[in-house]
Design an enzyme around this catalytic site. Structure first.
Site, PDB file in Angstrom:
ATOM      1  N   LYS A 242       1.607  -8.282 -11.408  1.00  0.00           N
ATOM      2  CA  LYS A 242       2.860  -8.831 -11.903  1.00  0.00           C
ATOM      3  C   LYS A 242       4.041  -8.303 -11.097  1.00  0.00           C
ATOM      4  CE  LYS A 242       5.030  -6.794 -15.464  1.00  0.00           C
ATOM      5  NZ  LYS A 242       5.618  -5.450 -15.556  1.00  0.00           N
TER       6      LYS A 242
ATOM      7  N   SER B 246       0.759   1.864  -5.753  1.00  0.00           N
ATOM      8  CA  SER B 246      -0.327   2.331  -4.907  1.00  0.00           C
ATOM      9  C   SER B 246      -0.464   3.860  -4.995  1.00  0.00           C
ATOM     10  CB  SER B 246      -0.037   1.872  -3.477  1.00  0.00           C
ATOM     11  OG  SER B 246      -0.935   2.450  -2.592  1.00  0.00           O
TER      12      SER B 246
ATOM     13  N   LYS C 285      12.683   0.920 -23.760  1.00  0.00           N
ATOM     14  CA  LYS C 285      12.805   2.118 -22.921  1.00  0.00           C
ATOM     15  C   LYS C 285      13.667   3.127 -23.677  1.00  0.00           C
ATOM     16  CE  LYS C 285      11.162   0.166 -18.990  1.00  0.00           C
ATOM     17  NZ  LYS C 285       9.817   0.519 -18.509  1.00  0.00           N
TER      18      LYS C 285
ATOM     19  N   ALA D 194       0.804  -1.238   0.000  1.00  0.00           N
ATOM     20  CA  ALA D 194       0.000   0.000   0.000  1.00  0.00           C
ATOM     21  C   ALA D 194       0.831   1.281   0.000  1.00  0.00           C
ATOM     22  CB  ALA D 194      -0.934  -0.002   1.206  1.00  0.00           C
ATOM     23  N   THR D 195       2.108   1.174   0.392  1.00  0.00           N
ATOM     24  CA  THR D 195       2.922   2.398   0.406  1.00  0.00           C
ATOM     25  C   THR D 195       3.867   2.433  -0.791  1.00  0.00           C
ATOM     26  OG1 THR D 195       4.539   1.266   1.791  1.00  0.00           O
ATOM     27  CG2 THR D 195       2.867   2.577   2.930  1.00  0.00           C
TER      28      THR D 195
ATOM     29  N   ASP E 296       4.932  -7.844   8.496  1.00  0.00           N
ATOM     30  CA  ASP E 296       6.143  -8.540   8.085  1.00  0.00           C
ATOM     31  C   ASP E 296       5.664  -9.868   7.492  1.00  0.00           C
ATOM     32  OD1 ASP E 296       8.308 -10.156   7.859  1.00  0.00           O
ATOM     33  OD2 ASP E 296       9.056  -9.860   9.907  1.00  0.00           O
TER      34      ASP E 296
ATOM     35  N   HIS F   3       1.852  -7.743 -21.381  1.00  0.00           N
ATOM     36  CA  HIS F   3       1.055  -6.757 -22.119  1.00  0.00           C
ATOM     37  C   HIS F   3       1.011  -7.029 -23.631  1.00  0.00           C
ATOM     38  CE1 HIS F   3       1.474  -4.989 -18.277  1.00  0.00           C
ATOM     39  NE2 HIS F   3       2.600  -4.339 -18.499  1.00  0.00           N
TER      40      HIS F   3
ATOM     41  N   HIS G 162      -2.435  -4.769 -16.506  1.00  0.00           N
ATOM     42  CA  HIS G 162      -3.161  -3.480 -16.512  1.00  0.00           C
ATOM     43  C   HIS G 162      -3.487  -3.012 -17.926  1.00  0.00           C
ATOM     44  CE1 HIS G 162       0.800  -1.552 -17.106  1.00  0.00           C
ATOM     45  NE2 HIS G 162       0.127  -0.490 -17.503  1.00  0.00           N
TER      46      HIS G 162
ATOM     47  N   ARG H 274       5.359  -3.093   4.708  1.00  0.00           N
ATOM     48  CA  ARG H 274       6.372  -3.197   5.780  1.00  0.00           C
ATOM     49  C   ARG H 274       6.457  -1.932   6.625  1.00  0.00           C
ATOM     50  NH1 ARG H 274      10.280  -7.403   5.746  1.00  0.00           N
ATOM     51  NH2 ARG H 274      11.313  -6.381   7.480  1.00  0.00           N
TER      52      ARG H 274
HETATM   53  C1  BG6 Z   1       4.690  -2.119 -16.544  1.00  0.00           C
HETATM   54  C2  BG6 Z   1       6.164  -2.323 -16.714  1.00  0.00           C
HETATM   55  O1  BG6 Z   1       4.037  -3.357 -16.495  1.00  0.00           O
HETATM   56  O2  BG6 Z   1       4.181  -1.354 -17.624  1.00  0.00           O
HETATM   57  C3  BG6 Z   1       6.882  -0.990 -16.836  1.00  0.00           C
HETATM   58  O3  BG6 Z   1       6.683  -3.032 -15.610  1.00  0.00           O
HETATM   59  C4  BG6 Z   1       6.260  -0.131 -17.907  1.00  0.00           C
HETATM   60  O4  BG6 Z   1       8.268  -1.170 -17.104  1.00  0.00           O
HETATM   61  C5  BG6 Z   1       4.748  -0.069 -17.730  1.00  0.00           C
HETATM   62  O5  BG6 Z   1       6.819   1.161 -17.835  1.00  0.00           O
HETATM   63  C6  BG6 Z   1       4.102   0.621 -18.907  1.00  0.00           C
HETATM   64  O6  BG6 Z   1       2.759   0.853 -18.638  1.00  0.00           O
HETATM   65  P1  BG6 Z   1       1.965   2.000 -19.366  1.00  0.00           P
HETATM   66  O7  BG6 Z   1       0.559   1.836 -18.897  1.00  0.00           O
HETATM   67  O8  BG6 Z   1       2.601   3.291 -18.938  1.00  0.00           O
HETATM   68  O9  BG6 Z   1       2.152   1.754 -20.824  1.00  0.00           O
END
Ligand code: BG6
EC number: 1.1.1.49
Length: 480
Positions: free
Chosen positions: A143, A19, A329, A14-15, A88, A235, A173, A47
């Site tokens: 993940k 989050s 990246k 949560a921290t 913990d 993804h 996501h 933690r």
């Molecule tokens: C995450 C990866 O799952 O997705 C990151 O671990 C990546 O490395 C991120 O930056 C990208 O997500 P989004 O929604 O910004 O495209």
């Protein structure tokens, strides 16, 4: 499957960064719209030693930073729903204290687990021992779920020992993103694409997930992961599965996931020469100098920050159609898009008039903008005394134009709400995750056998030139 709407939500990690940036802002935005139910209580755990007030202060700061003021509603009401219990994960007493803090939900509990892979097993064990896994409880798993097939099986087995599959919500996501879900609407709520959606009419597909960010604050995690495991395993393969799957019988978790997993099982084993890996060196992103990966990391590393793959799906629909995927990246711009490149018309009646046709192309823009563009051939207006004019013109639907009255949401809003309400459609089933890992593991062992090392690329470029060559060898240009 028992349906219940959870009135308690327990957030592990949560921290943490997720989050702060995503979960708390999503929950607050949902609450502001009255979507969480009037009695929802959110218990954070991690933690860090903090009390309820400390967590509320942390949440307030996160919301002020990451949620636009117009979406916050009554901040006090949301903050009042929050409480906190330090934990913990290796200490069972700590779980008993957590169970006491969670208390007895009236309807049910949803747990959101975003934790280091090494803590998965002790956490599940702790939940079981403290009674937090029994009754109306479902669990969301963020993940990374392992680093390969073997470790993901260990995690999946541990979770399965405490929860049945219909209570397990594996999060990717990307499935919470609106335009990703829109792939289903586009394909299956329109007549015109499906008859053409196959090897006879589609030349190739491109999937690009480009990021401008570098390592951010995730040094330890990322260097052990690399682009293939961080982005492709989850993804990008989910995007590919949605593009390639057969029409599901109906819009529900079982039908959709049944179709996706068939695609994942049909992925052909990739040869090392059908992949390119890269690692960025110092360069510039939108005019700003940025350091190289090894400098950010503070040591040499073989981890790939870029990967391009030419994949194939061995089934009737997609025989021979390459799926080019690339992610990295420190690329020149942040963009996620899918390009479906159709074949050219079988015969051009305009040939004798000196006009060339350009094959149709569908571009599904997922971010930063959400849009769908179909390129169509049209006649250039005029009397055509110098030859017949044809030009490719875009037919474009942009989200701000078509859905101006709709709020753009954080992907986690949708996923958290579905978790709380128990809809698994946008969550990944165990067999999908395992099929994904199997394919990824084979790529990695190919790299290891050939001792393949990432090529360098300058930050701010589109990756190593070999990635461009990977497509150009087939006469394909990456869409930029
Ligand atoms: C995450 C990866 O799952 O997705 C990151 O671990 C990546 O490395 C991120 O930056 C990208 O997500 P989004 O929604 O910004 O495209």
């Amino acid at each position: 499957m028992t349906q219940f709407t959870s009135d308690r939500l327990l957030l592990f990690g949560a921290t943490g960064d997720l989050s702060r940036r995503m979960l708390l802002p999503s929950l607050c935005a949902l609450d502001a719209e009255g979507l969480l139910g009037p009695d929802i209580e959110i218990i954070g755990t991690a933690r860090s030693d903090m009390d309820d007030q400390g967590f509320r202060n942390f949440a307030r700061e996160s919301l002020e930073q990451f949620l636009p003021a117009g979406r916050r509603g009554s901040l006090a009401q949301f903050l009042n729903r929050l409480s906190y219990q330090p934990l913990d994960a290796n200490d069972i007493d700590s779980f008993h204290a957590l169970a006491e803090k969670v208390g007895t939900p009236k309807q049910g509990l949803s747990i959101f687990l975003s934790t280091a892979p090494s803590l998965f097993e002790p956490t599940i064990h702790g939940l079981e021992k403290s009674g937090l896994a029994s009754g109306n409880v479902r669990i969301g798993l963020e993940k990374p779920l392992g680093v390969d097939l073997a470790s993901s099986k260990v995690i999946n087995d541990a979770v399965a020992s405490a929860f049945p599959e219909d209570r397990i919500f594996r999060i990717d996501h990307y499935l919470g993103k609106e335009t990703v879900q829109n792939i289903l609407a586009l394909r299956f709520a329109n007549l015109m694409f499906e008859p053409l959606w196959n090897a006879a009419h589609i030349d190739h597909v491109q999937i690009t997930v480009a990021e401008t960010v570098g390592l951010e604050s995730r040094v330890a995690y990322y260097d052990d992961s690399g682009a293939l495991r961080d982005m492709v395993q989850n993804h990008m393969l989910q995007l590919l599965a949605l593009v390639a799957m057969e029409p599901p019988v109906s819009y529900n978790a079982t039908s959709i996931r049944n179709e996706k997993v068939k695609v994942l099982h049909s992925l052909r084993k990739v040869k090392p020469e059908e992949t390119v890996t890269g690692q960025y060196r110092a360069g510039a992103i939108t005019g700003k100098a940025v350091p190289g990966y090894d400098e950010e990391l503070g040591k040499d590393s073989n981890t790939e920050t870029f990967v391009a793959i030419k994949g194939f799906i061995d089934n009737w629909r997609w025989q021979g159609v390459p799926f080019y995927m690339r992610t990295g990246k420190r690329l020149p711009k942040r963009t996620t898009e899918i390009v479906v490149q159709f074949r050219d018309v079988p015969h051009s009646i305009f040939h004798g008039r000196g006009a060339k046709t350009v094959p149709n192309r569908l571009v599904i823009g997922i971010q930063p903008e959400e849009n769908i563009t179909l390129s169509l051939m049209a006649k250039v207006p005029g009397l055509d005394r110098d030859g017949y004019g044809l030009r490719s013109v875009p037919l474009a639907i942009t989200r701000p134009d078509a859905f101006a009255d709709h709020q753009r949401r954080i992907a986690y809003e949708r996923l958290l709400l579905d978790l709380i309400e128990g809809d698994q459609t946008l969550f990944v089933r165990r067999d999908e995750v395992e099929a994904q890992w199997e394919w990824i593991d084979a790529i990695r062992s190919g790299w290891e056998e050939q001792a393949q090392e990432p090529k360098t690329y300058t930050a701010g470029s589109w990756g190593p030139s070999a990635a461009i060559a990977l497509a150009e060898r087939d006469g394909v240009t990456w869409h930029e």
